[in-house]
Design a protein around this motif. Structure first.
Motif, short mmCIF file in Angstrom:
data_model
loop_
_atom_site.label_atom_id
_atom_site.label_comp_id
_atom_site.label_asym_id
_atom_site.label_seq_id
_atom_site.Cartn_x
_atom_site.Cartn_y
_atom_site.Cartn_z
N ARG A 157 -5.05 -1.28 -2.15
CA ARG A 157 -3.40 -0.47 -1.41
C ARG A 157 -2.27 -1.41 -1.80
N PHE A 158 -2.80 -2.38 -1.56
CA PHE A 158 -1.89 -3.96 -2.38
C PHE A 158 -1.46 -3.41 -4.06
N HIS A 159 -2.43 -3.06 -4.33
CA HIS A 159 -2.79 -2.73 -5.56
C HIS A 159 -1.47 -1.92 -6.46
N GLU A 160 -1.37 -0.65 -5.06
CA GLU A 160 -0.76 0.64 -5.82
C GLU A 160 0.65 0.15 -5.18
N ARG A 161 0.54 -0.26 -4.39
CA ARG A 161 2.17 -0.53 -4.06
C ARG A 161 3.19 -1.79 -5.48
N GLN A 162 1.64 -2.58 -5.87
CA GLN A 162 2.55 -3.31 -6.82
C GLN A 162 2.95 -2.31 -8.20
N VAL A 163 2.12 -1.44 -7.97
CA VAL A 163 2.14 -0.62 -9.81
C VAL A 163 3.00 0.57 -9.96
N ASN A 164 3.41 1.18 -8.14
CA ASN A 164 4.37 2.54 -7.49
C ASN A 164 5.32 2.25 -7.59
N LYS A 167 6.70 2.58 -4.06
CA LYS A 167 6.36 1.54 -2.91
C LYS A 167 6.39 -0.10 -2.88
N ASN A 168 6.94 -0.46 -3.83
CA ASN A 168 6.65 -1.70 -5.05
C ASN A 168 7.60 -2.68 -3.72
N TYR A 169 9.31 -1.74 -2.37
CA TYR A 169 9.14 -2.31 -2.53
C TYR A 169 8.86 -3.15 -0.74
N LYS A 170 7.61 -2.35 -0.29
CA LYS A 170 6.89 -2.89 0.20
C LYS A 170 6.25 -4.38 0.59
N ILE A 171 5.86 -4.84 -1.21
CA ILE A 171 4.94 -5.67 -1.17
C ILE A 171 6.23 -6.86 -0.96
N SER A 172 5.68 -7.96 -0.16
CA SER A 172 6.65 -9.69 -0.20
C SER A 172 5.70 -10.87 -0.20
N PRO A 173 6.22 -11.76 -0.54
CA PRO A 173 5.82 -13.37 -0.02
C PRO A 173 4.15 -12.42 1.03
N ILE A 174 4.56 -12.56 1.75
CA ILE A 174 3.63 -12.32 3.08
C ILE A 174 2.35 -11.18 3.18
N ASP A 175 2.82 -10.95 2.21
CA ASP A 175 1.95 -9.86 1.11
C ASP A 175 1.00 -10.52 0.68
N ILE A 176 1.47 -10.94 -0.41
CA ILE A 176 0.72 -12.02 -1.16
C ILE A 176 -0.49 -12.81 -0.81
#
Length: 264
Positions: A157-164, A167-176
């Motif tokens: 799901r993290f990968h999907e957020r990075q490429v979509n 959904k990119n706004y959902k990625i944060s430093p904490i997620d990483i």
């Protein structure tokens, strides 16, 4: 041009619509009886909290149902009693309030990421059962969901957020950091459940690797927790126990996992 959909998707949409109609009946009951309903959603990053909340709220009247998703505390809030800023958002009579994350930030992300001290974390675990018992004692119907997800599904799901881009706004430093700190989050989750899975405010665990199944079963659990006017006798509101289960079962599973007796 007709849009083709898988049969499983059509079945999901049909069942979801039926359950959403029941949620409207429940909301009318809550308003009529002046009930206070608080539903907490916790879980690892990308576990599906937001998507589940969206399906619950989709057709409810916003005048009697709201979502609380607080950001980073302000400088003033940092000086206050920890629970203070959450207390102001608790439901009033006739209202359903959904917390997209809650005071349990201090049981998960804060101690893992070093945003609170060990003493503050320990104090929270000691105080939270009393805080919730006071709410329940004052008439609040409190439901706590913890959405659990596998490490592999979270990475996907993290990968999907990075490429979509949507959904990119959902990625944060904490997620990483979430994958790197997976084991620390597991230990923090265990400590949280051990301290706060109480008779007055038990946890319900939701296996959310399959989002649609998680959403359906969460709504079923909410509906089955109340008796309300017009409740359909034709709908089976019994949650699937392989998807949704008691927090005590999860505590036992985590004890085995942490002690090395279980590998998954």
């Amino acid at each position: 041009m007709p849009v083709w959909k898988k049969e499983c998707t059509l079945n999901y949409e049909k069942e979801l619509k039926t359950l959403q109609m029941e949620l409207l009946k429940l909301q009318n009951h809550v308003k009529k009886k002046g009930l206070k309903v608080l539903i907490i959603f916790e879980g690892r990053d990308a576990a599906g909290k937001g998507g589940t909340i969206k399906r619950i709220m989709e057709h409810l009247n916003p005048r009697g149902a709201r979502v609380v998703a607080l950001g980073i505390p302000s400088d003033v809030e940092k000086t206050q009693w920890y629970f203070q800023r959450y207390t102001t958002h608790l439901p009033s009579g006739g209202e359903i309030t959904l917390f997209d994350r809650s005071w349990y930030n201090r049981a998960g992300v804060e101690p893992v990421m070093g945003f609170c001290t060990e003493e503050e974390h320990a104090r929270f675990l000691h105080e939270v059962p009393f805080y919730e018992e006071m709410q329940v004692g004052s008439g609040t119907h409190l439901i706590k969901f913890y959405l659990t997800i596998s490490k592999e599904e979270q990475a996907k799901r993290f990968h999907e957020r990075q490429v979509n881009p949507l959904k990119n706004y959902k990625i944060s430093p904490i997620d990483i950091k979430a994958q790197e700190l997976w084991d620390k989050y597991t230990i923090a989750k265990y400590a949280m459940l051990l301290a706060s899975h109480t008779e007055a405010a038990p946890w319900t665990i939701v296996n959310s690797d399959i989002k649609k199944n998680a959403r359906i079963n969460v709504i079923k659990h909410i509906l089955s927790s109340f008796e309300y006017e017009g409740k359909s006798s034709k709908i089976d509101l019994t949650p699937d126990q392989s998807i949704l289960y008691d927090g005590g079962k999860e505590i036992i599973r985590l004890e085995k996992l942490i002690s090395g007796k279980e590998k998954t």
